[in-house]
Design a protein around this motif. Structure first.
Motif, PDB file in Angstrom:
ATOM      1  N   GLY A 181       0.770  -1.206  -0.156  1.00 41.12           N
ATOM      2  CA  GLY A 181      -0.054   0.025   0.186  1.00 41.12           C
ATOM      3  C   GLY A 181       0.673   1.170  -0.209  1.00 41.12           C
ATOM      4  N   ASN A 182       1.966   1.143   0.766  1.00 43.97           N
ATOM      5  CA  ASN A 182       2.672   2.431   0.994  1.00 43.97           C
ATOM      6  C   ASN A 182       3.502   2.525  -0.561  1.00 43.97           C
ATOM      7  N   LEU A 183       3.827   1.422  -0.961  1.00 45.65           N
ATOM      8  CA  LEU A 183       4.516   1.503  -2.447  1.00 45.65           C
ATOM      9  C   LEU A 183       3.721   2.475  -3.571  1.00 45.65           C
ATOM     10  N   LEU A 184       2.497   1.692  -3.798  1.00 47.38           N
ATOM     11  CA  LEU A 184       1.609   2.206  -4.334  1.00 47.38           C
ATOM     12  C   LEU A 184       1.108   3.576  -4.154  1.00 47.38           C
ATOM     13  N   TRP A 185       1.051   3.885  -2.860  1.00 51.90           N
ATOM     14  CA  TRP A 185       0.600   5.275  -2.528  1.00 51.90           C
ATOM     15  C   TRP A 185       1.759   6.348  -2.963  1.00 51.90           C
ATOM     16  N   PHE A 186       2.978   6.048  -2.750  1.00 55.83           N
ATOM     17  CA  PHE A 186       4.041   6.595  -3.036  1.00 55.83           C
ATOM     18  C   PHE A 186       4.058   7.063  -4.591  1.00 55.83           C
ATOM     19  N   ILE A 187       3.799   6.212  -5.327  1.00 52.83           N
ATOM     20  CA  ILE A 187       3.787   6.527  -6.785  1.00 52.83           C
ATOM     21  C   ILE A 187       2.514   7.234  -7.234  1.00 52.83           C
ATOM     22  N   PHE A 188       1.388   6.914  -6.564  1.00 52.94           N
ATOM     23  CA  PHE A 188      -0.041   7.308  -7.244  1.00 52.94           C
ATOM     24  C   PHE A 188      -0.208   8.629  -6.305  1.00 52.94           C
ATOM     25  N   GLY A 189       0.445   9.434  -5.583  1.00 50.12           N
ATOM     26  CA  GLY A 189       0.101  10.830  -4.956  1.00 50.12           C
ATOM     27  C   GLY A 189       0.869  10.976  -3.755  1.00 50.12           C
ATOM     28  N   GLY A 190       1.483  10.058  -3.172  1.00 51.15           N
ATOM     29  CA  GLY A 190       2.209  10.332  -1.908  1.00 51.15           C
ATOM     30  C   GLY A 190       3.273  11.057  -1.983  1.00 51.15           C
ATOM     31  N   PHE A 191       4.033  11.165  -3.228  1.00 46.51           N
ATOM     32  CA  PHE A 191       5.326  11.776  -3.713  1.00 46.51           C
ATOM     33  C   PHE A 191       4.975  13.582  -3.591  1.00 46.51           C
ATOM     34  N   ILE A 192       3.873  13.670  -4.256  1.00 44.77           N
ATOM     35  CA  ILE A 192       3.354  14.995  -4.367  1.00 44.77           C
ATOM     36  C   ILE A 192       3.109  15.739  -3.078  1.00 44.77           C
ATOM     37  N   SER A 193       2.257  15.088  -1.982  1.00 40.97           N
ATOM     38  CA  SER A 193       2.025  15.198  -0.768  1.00 40.97           C
ATOM     39  C   SER A 193       3.186  15.503  -0.018  1.00 40.97           C
ATOM     40  N   GLY A 194       4.120  14.447   0.151  1.00 36.30           N
ATOM     41  CA  GLY A 194       5.346  14.487   0.877  1.00 36.30           C
ATOM     42  C   GLY A 194       5.908  15.658   0.506  1.00 36.30           C
TER      43      GLY A 194
END
Length: 119
Positions: free
Chosen positions: A5-18
């Protein structure tokens, strides 16, 4: 499941938020008075990069209220709006709903980050 979940999150929006939280923290750290606020931003940037498996407990208190009020006026609204918009886009599909809910959690955190703890 949390790692996937964290890996998919990082790819699909987590990078922008972080990245938004990190940039906000850097801007706050320019002044000496803003360093505690910037450090809080960096803590929540780590949460924003990888949120699955972590809980947020919201605190209270007069000091937290005043700092949250200043935060909301200066930096909180743009971060909350960004997270809410990304959350709405992610909730369009059934597969994106868990990711959208995480974005909504980050939007709430962007409105009142002080006094909150991440577990």
């Amino acid at each position: 499941m949390g790692c996937l979940g964290n890996l998919l999150w990082f790819i699909f929006g987590g990078f922008i938020s972080g990245l938004s939280w990190t940039l906000t923290g850097c801007l706050w750290c320019i002044t000496i008075i803003g360093i505690p606020v910037g450090m809080q931003c960096f803590k929540f940037a780590a949460l924003s990069f990888f949120p699955f498996g972590k809980e947020v407990r919201y605190g209270d208190g007069a000091g937290s209220f005043l700092l949250n009020l200043i935060w909301l006026i200066v930096s909180g609204l743009p971060l909350a709006i960004e997270s809410a918009l990304i959350g709405v886009v992610l909730c369009i599909t059934v597969i994106g709903i868990p990711f959208g809910l995480q974005q909504f959690k980050l939007a709430k955190l962007a409105l009142m980050p002080f006094g909150s703890e991440v577990y």
